[in-house]
Write an enzyme that holds these catalytic residues in place. Structure first.
Site, PDB file in Angstrom:
ATOM      1  N   GLY A   1      16.069  -4.815  12.983  1.00 47.23           N
ATOM      2  CA  GLY A   1      17.165  -3.969  13.447  1.00 47.23           C
ATOM      3  C   GLY A   1      16.984  -3.445  14.852  1.00 47.23           C
ATOM      4  O   GLY A   1      17.954  -3.266  15.594  1.00 47.23           O
TER       5      GLY A   1
ATOM      6  N   ARG B   1      20.156  -5.492   0.855  1.00 42.49           N
ATOM      7  CA  ARG B   1      21.239  -6.454   0.966  1.00 42.49           C
ATOM      8  C   ARG B   1      20.823  -7.746   0.296  1.00 42.49           C
ATOM      9  O   ARG B   1      19.641  -8.013   0.083  1.00 42.49           O
ATOM     10  CB  ARG B   1      21.614  -6.719   2.416  1.00 42.49           C
ATOM     11  CG  ARG B   1      20.492  -7.167   3.322  1.00 42.49           C
ATOM     12  CD  ARG B   1      19.845  -5.994   4.039  1.00 42.49           C
ATOM     13  NE  ARG B   1      18.839  -6.441   4.989  1.00 42.49           N
ATOM     14  CZ  ARG B   1      19.089  -6.693   6.254  1.00 42.49           C
ATOM     15  NH1 ARG B   1      20.312  -6.579   6.720  1.00 42.49           N
ATOM     16  NH2 ARG B   1      18.126  -7.075   7.068  1.00 42.49           N
TER      17      ARG B   1
ATOM     18  N   ALA C   1      13.607   0.436   3.217  1.00 45.01           N
ATOM     19  CA  ALA C   1      13.364   1.793   2.745  1.00 45.01           C
ATOM     20  C   ALA C   1      14.625   2.645   2.707  1.00 45.01           C
ATOM     21  O   ALA C   1      14.642   3.691   2.049  1.00 45.01           O
ATOM     22  CB  ALA C   1      12.314   2.468   3.633  1.00 45.01           C
TER      23      ALA C   1
ATOM     24  N   ASN D   1       0.857   0.245  12.539  1.00 42.74           N
ATOM     25  CA  ASN D   1       2.121   0.837  12.076  1.00 42.74           C
ATOM     26  C   ASN D   1       2.528   1.976  13.005  1.00 42.74           C
ATOM     27  O   ASN D   1       1.811   2.971  13.125  1.00 42.74           O
ATOM     28  CB  ASN D   1       1.957   1.406  10.653  1.00 42.74           C
ATOM     29  CG  ASN D   1       1.899   0.344   9.594  1.00 42.74           C
ATOM     30  OD1 ASN D   1       1.210  -0.651   9.743  1.00 42.74           O
ATOM     31  ND2 ASN D   1       2.603   0.548   8.503  1.00 42.74           N
TER      32      ASN D   1
ATOM     33  N   ASP E   1       8.119  -7.215   3.468  1.00 39.07           N
ATOM     34  CA  ASP E   1       9.198  -7.560   4.388  1.00 39.07           C
ATOM     35  C   ASP E   1       8.684  -7.941   5.774  1.00 39.07           C
ATOM     36  O   ASP E   1       9.263  -8.814   6.432  1.00 39.07           O
ATOM     37  CB  ASP E   1      10.257  -6.454   4.468  1.00 39.07           C
ATOM     38  CG  ASP E   1       9.696  -5.065   4.718  1.00 39.07           C
ATOM     39  OD1 ASP E   1       8.503  -4.934   5.055  1.00 39.07           O
ATOM     40  OD2 ASP E   1      10.452  -4.090   4.557  1.00 39.07           O
ATOM     41  N   THR E   2       7.585  -7.331   6.217  1.00 42.80           N
ATOM     42  CA  THR E   2       7.057  -7.701   7.526  1.00 42.80           C
ATOM     43  C   THR E   2       6.495  -9.116   7.522  1.00 42.80           C
ATOM     44  O   THR E   2       6.599  -9.844   8.519  1.00 42.80           O
ATOM     45  CB  THR E   2       5.980  -6.707   7.977  1.00 42.80           C
ATOM     46  OG1 THR E   2       6.490  -5.382   7.872  1.00 42.80           O
ATOM     47  CG2 THR E   2       5.571  -6.962   9.422  1.00 42.80           C
TER      48      THR E   2
END
Length: 478
Positions: A410, A19, A15, A296, A237-238
């Site tokens: 991250g 990359r 978001a 979430n 992505d999760t």
């Protein structure tokens, strides 16, 4: 487990940044190399907040071209993952308007319209999703006349793959975040779509992770250097990140920690109880037909948006410290700090997060953080409490025991957060890999290309060998 040598390119769009990473598999070895990094900044226009999708596509093309050069023209495939729920509408292959950002505030009207025809309880029975006002079906209900003329809806990674290949398809793990997928069957719920006003014609054919979408068009190949095959991965992505949780044990929880903190369990089937709905848990699709049963939590957005607030309007000399410096200041805080509700809706829109934290604290008779270090420590402790609470609730709702929490993404680099999570959960935290999303993307492609074989346990064993996690045990003083 079969293992051969080869390379694939993972396009990983978050978001706030994106990359392109080359993943090289060689026997039991798995290596990553970043070949492109770029920011992903939304653009606000008179009609709302939008993604700069054309710029993202340009960056993807440049990044894939760099990956092709990096491997001397030997890429086996390219796969794309991104955040969930957002989409583009097309007619005759042409994009209708600029895709909205999920943090745009137009969706409130969509929630009202959907709940006007199907209540929250019945909706959960149908789609199994945690109520979030930006879920795709709420966005579509607020869309207006564009939906009437569109003949196709493609989620962000599917739209980019369409521009690369000309193939219109929707990958199942991301489709499961729309609110229009039946979590039991993994198919579109056309009856629900009709009920909420979404025409069936816009829903693209569904494909599973690992499906070959086709080769790049001649126009794209002229930029990239070759017509590289494009493969569907766990495009949410999760879903890709959970593939890379380095454990083959069934009693572990995960936190995929980036802009959002996705906290939950991997299950064989959805949990569609009223208790699960009331607790705010969602049932999303995973790779190999698994269910990601999760909640979430607001995530590192709270930190990144706080830093943006402090930096806004400041001169270069006045800019805030780096995140690591701020975490150092936070670690030095010894006085108790406020633990606030990170799920409070006030923290969702962009803006002055520290001021909103202060408001929450005043409203709840909690100490207001006085320094930046105290603000950051309050965010860290509050996130850790949110993660710990979500793990306990997931285990209770699913009837499972949990022996450890894997933090990937991250947030695995944030030792203060990982230790606080271990302390507040009373469970060991296994931190890493940081690049879980890209690793999961790479492994699904590698399996499709025949570079590796086996099920999720085999893939995860490879991750654990290549990227062993760091262990943080709960401290007895908490």
């Amino acid at each position: 487990m079969t293992r051969r040598s080869g390379s694939v390119a993972a396009v990983d769009l978050g978001a706030t940044s994106g990359r392109v990473i080359v993943g090289h598999v060689d026997g039991g070895d798995l290596r990553l190399r970043h070949v492109a990094r770029f920011v992903n900044e939304p653009v606000r226009t008179r009609d709302g907040l939008h993604w700069n999708l054309l710029e993202l596509y340009r960056q993807v093309l440049d990044g894939v071209a760099a990956a092709e050069r990096e491997t001397s023209g030997a890429l086996a495939s390219v796969g794309i993952d991104s955040w969930a729920v957002d989409y583009g509408l097309l007619r005759d292959g042409r994009l209708l308007g600029v895709p909205f950002h999920y943090r745009d505030d137009r969706t409130a009207a969509g929630v009202e319209r959907v709940h006007g025809v199907i209540g929250a309880e019945k909706l959960y029975e149908r789609n199994g999703l945690q109520h979030l006002p930006f879920n795709t079906l709420f966005q579509l209900a607020a869309e207006g006349p564009l939906l009437d003329v569109a003949d196709r809806l493609l989620l962000v990674p599917d739209l980019l793959a369409y521009w690369l290949t000309g193939t219109e398809a929707t990958e199942r793990t991301n489709a499961s975040t729309t609110g229009l997928l039946d979590p039991r069957t993994g198919e579109w719920d056309l009856e629900l779509a009709e009920l909420v006003g979404v025409p069936a014609r816009v829903l693209a054919p569904l494909v599973d992770p690992g499906t070959a979408l086709g080769r790049m068009t001649p126009e794209v190949a002229s930029v990239v250097g070759r017509d590289v095959p494009v493969v569907a991965v766990g495009s949410h992505d999760t879903a890709s990140a959970v593939v890379a949780v380095p454990s083959t044990e069934p009693d572990v929880a995960y936190v995929s920690c980036g802009t959002w903190g996705l906290v939950g369990l991997e299950l064989d089937s959805p949990v569609l109880t009223e208790d699960a709905r009331a607790a705010g848990f969602t049932n999303e699709g995973g790779v190999d037909g698994r269910t990601r049963f999760l909640h979430n939590v607001m995530g590192l957005w709270l930190l990144s948006e706080s830093i943006r607030t402090w930096d806004r309007g400041a001169t270069a000399a006045q800019r805030s410290s780096t995140l690591q410096e701020l975490l150092g200041e936070a670690a030095a805080v010894t006085a108790p700090v406020a633990v606030f509700d990170v799920d409070d809706a006030r923290f969702l829109p962009p803006g002055d997060i520290p001021a909103r934290i202060a408001d929450w604290c005043r409203e709840h008779d909690q100490p207001v953080p006085a320094t930046r270090g105290e603000v950051v420590r309050s965010i860290v402790e509050s996130l850790a409490q949110g993660f710990a609470d979500a793990v306990r609730t997931a285990a209770r709702l699913a009837g499972r025991s949990v022996s450890a929490i894997h933090v990937v993404g991250g947030g695995a680099q944030n030792t203060l957060l990982c230790q606080a999570t271990a302390d507040r959960a009373g469970l060991p935290v296994l931190a890493g890999p940081v690049e879980a999303t890209a690793i999961g993307n790479v492994l699904v492609q590698a399996r499709a290309a025949g570079l590796v074989s086996g099920g999720l346990d085999d893939l995860r064993a490879l991750v654990a060998s290549a990227f062993p996690p760091a262990r943080l045990d709960p401290r007895g003083d908490r």
